[in-house]
Design an enzyme around this catalytic site. Structure first.
Site, PDB file in Angstrom:
ATOM      1  N   GLU A  59     -12.598  -5.971   0.011  1.00  0.00           N
ATOM      2  CA  GLU A  59     -11.080  -5.528   0.573  1.00  0.00           C
ATOM      3  C   GLU A  59     -10.982  -5.916   2.332  1.00  0.00           C
ATOM      4  O   GLU A  59     -11.957  -6.363   2.893  1.00  0.00           O
ATOM      5  CB  GLU A  59     -10.618  -4.350   0.530  1.00  0.00           C
ATOM      6  N   ARG A  83      -4.726  -4.200   5.987  1.00  0.00           N
ATOM      7  CA  ARG A  83      -3.172  -4.954   5.918  1.00  0.00           C
ATOM      8  C   ARG A  83      -1.946  -3.836   6.793  1.00  0.00           C
ATOM      9  O   ARG A  83      -1.740  -5.003   6.538  1.00  0.00           O
ATOM     10  CB  ARG A  83      -2.969  -3.084   4.457  1.00  0.00           C
ATOM     11  N   HIS A  90       1.678  -1.106   2.194  1.00  0.00           N
ATOM     12  CA  HIS A  90       0.079  -1.541   1.299  1.00  0.00           C
ATOM     13  C   HIS A  90       0.676  -3.252   1.660  1.00  0.00           C
ATOM     14  O   HIS A  90       1.912  -2.557   0.820  1.00  0.00           O
ATOM     15  CB  HIS A  90      -0.512  -1.677  -0.247  1.00  0.00           C
ATOM     16  N   ARG A 145      -6.131   3.000   8.162  1.00  0.00           N
ATOM     17  CA  ARG A 145      -7.591   3.192   7.193  1.00  0.00           C
ATOM     18  C   ARG A 145      -7.864   1.927   6.713  1.00  0.00           C
ATOM     19  O   ARG A 145      -6.877   1.234   6.432  1.00  0.00           O
ATOM     20  CB  ARG A 145      -6.847   4.415   5.825  1.00  0.00           C
ATOM     21  N   HIS A 201       2.392   3.109   1.307  1.00  0.00           N
ATOM     22  CA  HIS A 201       1.150   3.537   0.570  1.00  0.00           C
ATOM     23  C   HIS A 201       0.113   4.734   1.101  1.00  0.00           C
ATOM     24  O   HIS A 201       0.061   5.095  -0.123  1.00  0.00           O
ATOM     25  CB  HIS A 201       0.451   2.247   0.143  1.00  0.00           C
TER      26      HIS A 201
END
Ligand code: FAD
Ligand code: SIN
Length: 545
Positions: free
Chosen positions: A112, A290, A240, A386, A351
């Site tokens: 990811e 992200r 997100h 994060r 998110h």
């Protein structure tokens, strides 16, 4: 009604359940949860848990990736602890029956954004559901755990709720349990325990568009703040980048997530005319962290005046896509999208909250007897942003550490005669539900429009004025009204929205997830500086950046 137990756990996601299981052989546990047990953010997690299992990976690399994403605010000791303790806990989940996807007899590791290696342990694209159901099975079967569904914690019990009162503002605050609403019977009970664990998850519902289910209303953060706990870094809200466009119309309160693992698998982002745009924003393209991808999409949408961008998987092996992402394949198909042939329309949505109730390395909050783990906590792992799939990992590690710390404490129970019972005399039942639903929508819209991916002082100040007013109005209404789940949530949403805006206004720089056009760069003087709020630190409502 008074209930006494050794440990009161509030919330039944991965953090609350794992903690409860860890304690159950040694202590009596009561676990309250506001809906049915499985309903939680955990249950919807798709991508997986980040952890080092590959021979080409190392703890050092995972630590560096986490710290790089965190943009100068991660606490190295916390990052090292979480990364190093992760693999053993994941093996334990497997021993408890969690079936992660394997390839050639080994864990199949996905990739990811922000990760330099393949390290995402997953159960196809339904990782959260697999973990949640295994943990629920074990907790339900344990004779020392009593699960109470449809029980909403309203307020923590501290010195303020003692008959003798609180002697001095300088004395440490203790938590003795919580007042909890049984929604089926509309009764608020007094739940007393020498140790209370807040594991109430996140607060995505503060925003109009969110991947979080309806339970994610920031109750733990709001209760802890009102009780005097230190709260930090709420300005760092993670959006997100890819949720199915317009899916809220169909999915109720939440937007359907298209996992970042899909981009890890090779999916490309395109505009409606087919142009790839990530190269203009970051060398890592679709696999940039992200915050960068979400801001890039936001910028493209504003520049082009369009409503969504697209994820393209059509060049990938369709059988493999269906095998790895059965849930996403099936859900998109319900909306007429064949993800192996059509581009998926996507937009960002709120998110995850990186900030929360501050905890030490054992999950202790600043209130004695109050532990916090999972998304409600601000442990120092995530810093300003994060890294994908580090959240389930953090919840496991901190639930485990909090349980070990609890077991070193003497389970001394408080005399229930000392505690004031819940008092709802002179309150009446809600007559107009429209007031509650309208206020909830108003907060969500305000936060989406003024406290979103890109911020400015003007917009934040505007949001603050309106939220201050709404908060006051809701508090007045709350004092006169018999509590209900909806009213409790509304009050908490208003407070958490207010705290997010307050933190955002105090951070006069752009860093990680907090981007403001008035201060577009990070300020090196603020490296390592958290935004801390607490109503008990002098002066009242003191904010230290
Ligand atoms: P939750 O799982 O949210 O559980 C909170 C519990 O508290 C719930 O049972 C709720 O009902 C209860 N509760 C709340 N308020 C009260 C109250 N007042 N009284 C009583 N009970 C209350 N993270 C990853 O690491 N990897 C992923 O792949 C991933 N995918 C995600 C996908 C989606 C769609 C979402 C929304 C999140 C995802 N995340 C992922 C984030 C991660 O799932 C959450 O951060 C994590 O599950 C939080 O766990 P938790 O135990 O802290 O809280
Ligand atoms: C995802 O699957 O994209 C979500 C992963 C996460 O939130 O960590």
């Amino acid at each position: 009604m008074i209930h006494q137990t050794d440990v009161l756990v509030i919330g039944s996601g991965i953090a609350g359940l794992f903690y409860a299981l860890r304690m159950a052989d040694e202590r009596q546990v009561v676990l309250v949860t506001k809906k049915e047990t499985v309903e939680s953010n955990t249950n919807y997690a798709q991508g997986g848990i980040a952890s080092v299992f590959d021979e080409n990976d190392s703890f050092e690399l995972h630590i560096e990736d986490t710290i790089r994403a965190g943009a100068g605010l991660c606490k190295r000791e916390v990052v090292e602890t979480v990364v190093r303790e992760g693999p053993a806990l994941i093996r334990e989940l497997i021993a408890w029956g969690v079936r992660f996807t394997e390839r050639n007899g080994k864990l199949d590791l996905g990739r990811e954004g922000g990760h330099t290696r393949h390290r995402i342990v997953h159960a196809q694209d339904l990782t959260g559901k697999e973990i949640e159901s295994a943990l629920v099975r074990h907790v339900r079967n344990h004779p020392n755990v009593r699960i109470l569904e449809n029980h909403v914690a309203v307020e923590l019990i501290t010195e303020h709720n003692l008959r003798r009162g609180h002697a001095s503002l300088h004395e440490p605050v203790h938590c003795y349990g919580a007042y909890v609403l049984d929604t089926a019977r509309s009764i608020v009970g007094t739940f007393l325990a020498p140790v209370t664990v807040l594991s109430t998850g996140g607060c995505g519902q503060v925003y109009l568009h969110t991947t979080n289910p309806a339970i994610a209303t920031g109750d733990g953060i709001a209760m802890a703040y009102r009780a005097g706990a230190r709260i930090a870094n709420l300005e760092f809200i993670q959006f997100h980048p890819t949720t199915l466009y317009r899916s809220e119309d169909h999915e109720g309160d939440r937007a359907f997530l298209i996992s970042e693992a899909v981009r890890g698998f090779g999916a490309l982002l395109r505009t409606s005319s087919g142009e790839r745009f990530m190269a203009q924003y970051d060398d890592r393209l679709e696999l940039a962290p992200r915050d960068i991808v979400a801001r890039a999409i936001d910028a493209e949408l504003k520049r082009r005046g369009e409503e969504c961008v697209y994820l393209d998987l059509t060049h990938l092996d369709s059988a493999e896509v269906r095998r790895f992402f059965p849930h996403i394949t099936e859900t998109c198909a319900r909306y007429g999208i064949d993800i192996t042939r059509d581009w998926i329309p996507v937009v960002p949505a709120a998110h995850y909250v990186c900030g929360g109730v501050m905890s030490d390395l054992e999950g202790r909050s600043s209130i004695e007897g109050l532990f916090v783990c999972g998304e409600t906590a601000m442990t120092g792992l995530h810093g300003a942003n994060r890294l994908a799939s580090n959240s389930l990992l953090e919840a496991l590690v901190f639930a485990d550490r909090a349980a070990r710390a609890t077991l070193t404490m003497k389970p001394e129970r408080i005399d229930s005669a000392e505690i004031l019972p819940w008092d709802d005399s002179d309150t009446y039942n809600v007559r107009e539900w429209v007031l509650i639903s309208h206020n909830r929508k108003e907060i969500q819209t305000l936060m989406w429009d003024f406290v979103g991916i890109v911020r400015s002082t003007l917009r934040l100040e505007r949001a603050k004025r309106r939220i201050d007013f709404l908060l006051q109005e809701i508090e007045d209404f709350y004092k006169r009204t018999r509590v209900s789940a909806k009213l409790i949530e509304l009050r908490n949403l208003a407070l958490v929205a207010n705290l997010i805006v307050t933190c955002a206004l105090h951070r006069k720089e752009s860093r990680g997830l907090h981007y403001t056009t008035d201060y577009p760069r990070p300020d090196p003087h603020l490296d390592g500086k958290d935004t801390i709020l607490s109503i008990f630190s002098p002066p009242i409502n003191h904010v230290a950046v």
